[in-house]
Design a protein around this motif. Structure first.
Motif, PDB file in Angstrom:
ATOM      1  N   ARG A  60       2.450  -0.145 -11.543  1.00  0.00           N
ATOM      2  CA  ARG A  60       1.317  -0.832 -10.897  1.00  0.00           C
ATOM      3  C   ARG A  60       1.338  -2.331 -11.230  1.00  0.00           C
ATOM      4  NH1 ARG A  60      -2.479   4.085 -11.750  1.00  0.00           N
ATOM      5  NH2 ARG A  60      -2.597   4.887  -9.615  1.00  0.00           N
ATOM      6  N   ALA A 112       1.773   1.779  -3.587  1.00  0.00           N
ATOM      7  CA  ALA A 112       0.576   2.180  -4.334  1.00  0.00           C
ATOM      8  C   ALA A 112       0.244   3.644  -4.091  1.00  0.00           C
ATOM      9  CB  ALA A 112      -0.598   1.288  -3.937  1.00  0.00           C
ATOM     10  N   ASP A 113       0.459   4.095  -2.851  1.00  0.00           N
ATOM     11  CA  ASP A 113       0.169   5.503  -2.527  1.00  0.00           C
ATOM     12  C   ASP A 113       1.118   6.441  -3.276  1.00  0.00           C
ATOM     13  OD1 ASP A 113      -1.114   7.616  -0.806  1.00  0.00           O
ATOM     14  OD2 ASP A 113       0.958   7.830  -0.123  1.00  0.00           O
ATOM     15  N   PHE A 114       2.395   6.105  -3.320  1.00  0.00           N
ATOM     16  CA  PHE A 114       3.344   6.951  -4.052  1.00  0.00           C
ATOM     17  C   PHE A 114       3.024   6.978  -5.544  1.00  0.00           C
ATOM     18  CE2 PHE A 114       6.403   6.363  -0.422  1.00  0.00           C
ATOM     19  CZ  PHE A 114       6.515   7.704  -0.120  1.00  0.00           C
ATOM     20  N   ALA A 129       0.105   6.613  -6.895  1.00  0.00           N
ATOM     21  CA  ALA A 129      -1.099   7.447  -7.059  1.00  0.00           C
ATOM     22  C   ALA A 129      -0.737   8.930  -6.998  1.00  0.00           C
ATOM     23  CB  ALA A 129      -2.113   7.095  -5.972  1.00  0.00           C
ATOM     24  N   ARG A 130       0.207   9.293  -6.134  1.00  0.00           N
ATOM     25  CA  ARG A 130       0.631  10.694  -6.045  1.00  0.00           C
ATOM     26  C   ARG A 130       1.336  11.123  -7.330  1.00  0.00           C
ATOM     27  NH1 ARG A 130       3.908  11.086  -0.532  1.00  0.00           N
ATOM     28  NH2 ARG A 130       4.358  13.174  -1.375  1.00  0.00           N
ATOM     29  N   PRO A 137       0.818  -1.229   0.000  1.00  0.00           N
ATOM     30  CA  PRO A 137       0.000   0.000   0.000  1.00  0.00           C
ATOM     31  C   PRO A 137       0.842   1.265   0.000  1.00  0.00           C
ATOM     32  CG  PRO A 137      -0.076  -1.089   2.152  1.00  0.00           C
ATOM     33  CD  PRO A 137       0.591  -2.034   1.210  1.00  0.00           C
ATOM     34  N   VAL A 138       2.046   1.206   0.575  1.00  0.00           N
ATOM     35  CA  VAL A 138       2.928   2.375   0.561  1.00  0.00           C
ATOM     36  C   VAL A 138       3.352   2.693  -0.868  1.00  0.00           C
ATOM     37  CG1 VAL A 138       5.152   3.281   1.342  1.00  0.00           C
ATOM     38  CG2 VAL A 138       3.754   1.899   2.899  1.00  0.00           C
TER      39      VAL A 138
END
Length: 294
Positions: free
Chosen positions: A237, A163-165, A167-168, A160-161
């Motif tokens: 991804r 994935a968050d980057f 997305a940013r 998830p870490v």
């Protein structure tokens, strides 16, 4: 589907057999490539080969250390036995001597006599040593499986870490696309103002402004970089969803940074430059996390 895995973890397993007990510890830390190290008792050369092969079969990256502690079962433990027949013979002789006035035998004296206590012998037989190493190797595999589970636990926390980057980065690319579409008008306005101030009465000024502004806009066109960044996002991804992905993600981070640098160099507005700089910062943060991925 393989799980995303980190490179830090620990596993342990214990075993016993053939008059031996052993404990196996397997641990790993980050590493650009795979390196399997072995530390164990002398004389178990084949065990080292089996252990390293087992580590190489399970992992793709990281420094993996396998430690083996082994010892023979000592006297007083379950493997030690008393030879009742030999003890009976010694006791008969001792009683006969006692009838003639000798001191009656004591228990510790009888147990100290040769042949009464039988302890495990050295594993000198090649076949017995090979069987012992195979049994130890099975325990090594258990420890490595526990290490693999531990590393997959780290991967579950990393996913998830990452994935968050990503997305940013995607959000910043979308902002850059919006800002880039206004670059042509900004360049034309800036160029018109400067040319008008320097040569307000020059003939054919409007056509010249248009041509020069178009040339500058072409140099500042970042659509190609934004398209590549979008493709990199999709690739990142896909890699995060597969394993092992560490080496490919390492390479992809270089591509992300290359496009971000070009975006900044081509920027014609302060706003787009700001987006590019923030994009570089987020890519660097993502790159640091990727260093933990197998």
């Amino acid at each position: 589907m393989s799980k995303l895995s980190g490179m830090t973890g620990f596993g342990r397993a214990d075993g016993a057999g053939q008059g031996w007990t052993w404990s196996i510890e397997a641990r790993s830390v980050n590493g650009r490539n795979l390196e399997v190290r072995f530390r164990g008792p002398g004389g178990f050369d084949n065990l080292e080969r089996l252990a390293k092969a087992a580590g190489q079969a399970r992992f793709a990256r990281g420094q993996v250390s396998i430690g083996v502690q082994a010892k023979r079962v000592e006297a007083g433990e379950a493997a030690v036995t008393i030879n009742a027949a030999v003890l009976a013979r010694y006791l008969t002789l001792a009683n006969e001597l006692a009838e003639d006035g000798a001191t009656p035998p004591s228990a510790d004296g009888l147990l100290a006599l040769r042949g009464v206590i039988e302890a495990p012998e050295e594993v000198d037989d090649p076949e017995a040593r090979a069987a012992l190493e195979v049994a130890m190797a099975a325990t090594v595999e258990q420890a490595l499986d526990a290490l693999k589970t531990s590393r997959e636990g780290e991967g579950a926390l990393l996913k998830p870490v990452l994935a968050d980057f990503i997305a940013r980065i995607e959000a910043l690319v979308a902002s850059a696309e919006t800002e880039a579409s206004a670059q042509v008008d900004a360049i034309r306005e800036r160029f018109t103002r400067r040319i008008t101030e320097l040569a307000p009465d020059a003939p054919g000024l409007e056509d010249r402004i248009f041509l020069e502004a178009a040339a500058l806009a072409t140099k500042a066109d970042v659509r190609e970089e934004l398209d590549r960044l979008t493709a990199h996002i999709a690739a990142a991804r896909q890699l995060v969803a597969s394993a092992p992905a560490g080496r490919k993600l390492d390479f992809l981070m270089q591509e992300f940074m290359r496009e971000a640098n070009t975006l900044c160099s081509k920027s014609a507005t302060t706003a787009l430059t700001g987006i590019g700089l923030e994009l570089k910062a987020v890519v660097e943060q993502l790159r640091e996390q990727v260093q933990n991925v197998e």
